[in-house]
Design a protein around this motif. Sequence first.
Motif, short mmCIF file in Angstrom:
data_model
loop_
_atom_site.label_atom_id
_atom_site.label_comp_id
_atom_site.label_asym_id
_atom_site.label_seq_id
_atom_site.Cartn_x
_atom_site.Cartn_y
_atom_site.Cartn_z
N VAL A 47 0.92 -1.10 0.03
CA VAL A 47 -0.15 -0.05 -0.02
C VAL A 47 0.97 1.28 -0.12
O VAL A 47 0.70 2.26 -0.97
N ALA A 48 1.99 1.21 0.68
CA ALA A 48 2.83 2.62 0.64
C ALA A 48 3.46 2.57 -0.75
O ALA A 48 3.72 3.81 -1.07
N VAL A 49 3.87 1.44 -1.39
CA VAL A 49 4.71 1.69 -2.38
C VAL A 49 3.57 2.06 -3.61
O VAL A 49 3.91 3.24 -4.35
N VAL A 50 2.05 1.78 -3.59
CA VAL A 50 1.20 2.21 -4.34
C VAL A 50 0.69 3.67 -4.14
O VAL A 50 0.93 4.35 -5.21
N ALA A 51 0.73 3.86 -3.03
CA ALA A 51 0.51 5.52 -2.68
C ALA A 51 1.42 6.14 -3.13
O ALA A 51 1.42 7.29 -3.76
N TRP A 52 2.87 5.73 -2.97
CA TRP A 52 3.97 6.59 -3.23
C TRP A 52 4.24 6.70 -4.89
O TRP A 52 4.37 7.81 -5.11
N LEU A 53 3.85 5.59 -5.57
CA LEU A 53 3.74 5.87 -7.07
C LEU A 53 2.69 6.53 -7.68
O LEU A 53 2.70 7.30 -8.59
N ALA A 54 1.35 6.63 -6.94
CA ALA A 54 0.27 7.60 -7.33
C ALA A 54 0.68 8.98 -7.00
O ALA A 54 -0.02 9.65 -7.65
N LEU A 55 1.34 9.41 -5.86
CA LEU A 55 1.41 10.66 -5.44
C LEU A 55 2.74 11.04 -6.30
O LEU A 55 3.08 12.45 -6.00
N ARG A 56 3.48 10.34 -6.79
CA ARG A 56 4.75 10.92 -7.51
C ARG A 56 4.51 11.70 -8.74
O ARG A 56 3.64 11.85 -9.49
#
Length: 56
Positions: A47-56
């Motif tokens: 979830v942290a990686v997906v959120a990081w990629l979405a906000l990048r």
Amino acid sequence: MPENYTDPSGNTAAFRAFSETPEAAAPTPTPSRIPLIVGAVVVVLVVAVVAWLALR
């Protein structure tokens, strides 16, 4: 085997007394929580990686 050994399966009362002793009851092993903890950590990381990629 001792000479005065009584087979607990010889009659119902002796068998019930034998089977209801605390030594006869095997404790149930508790399942390990390690897979649950590892799974939770993996879910949080994904979830942290997906959120990081979405906000990048």
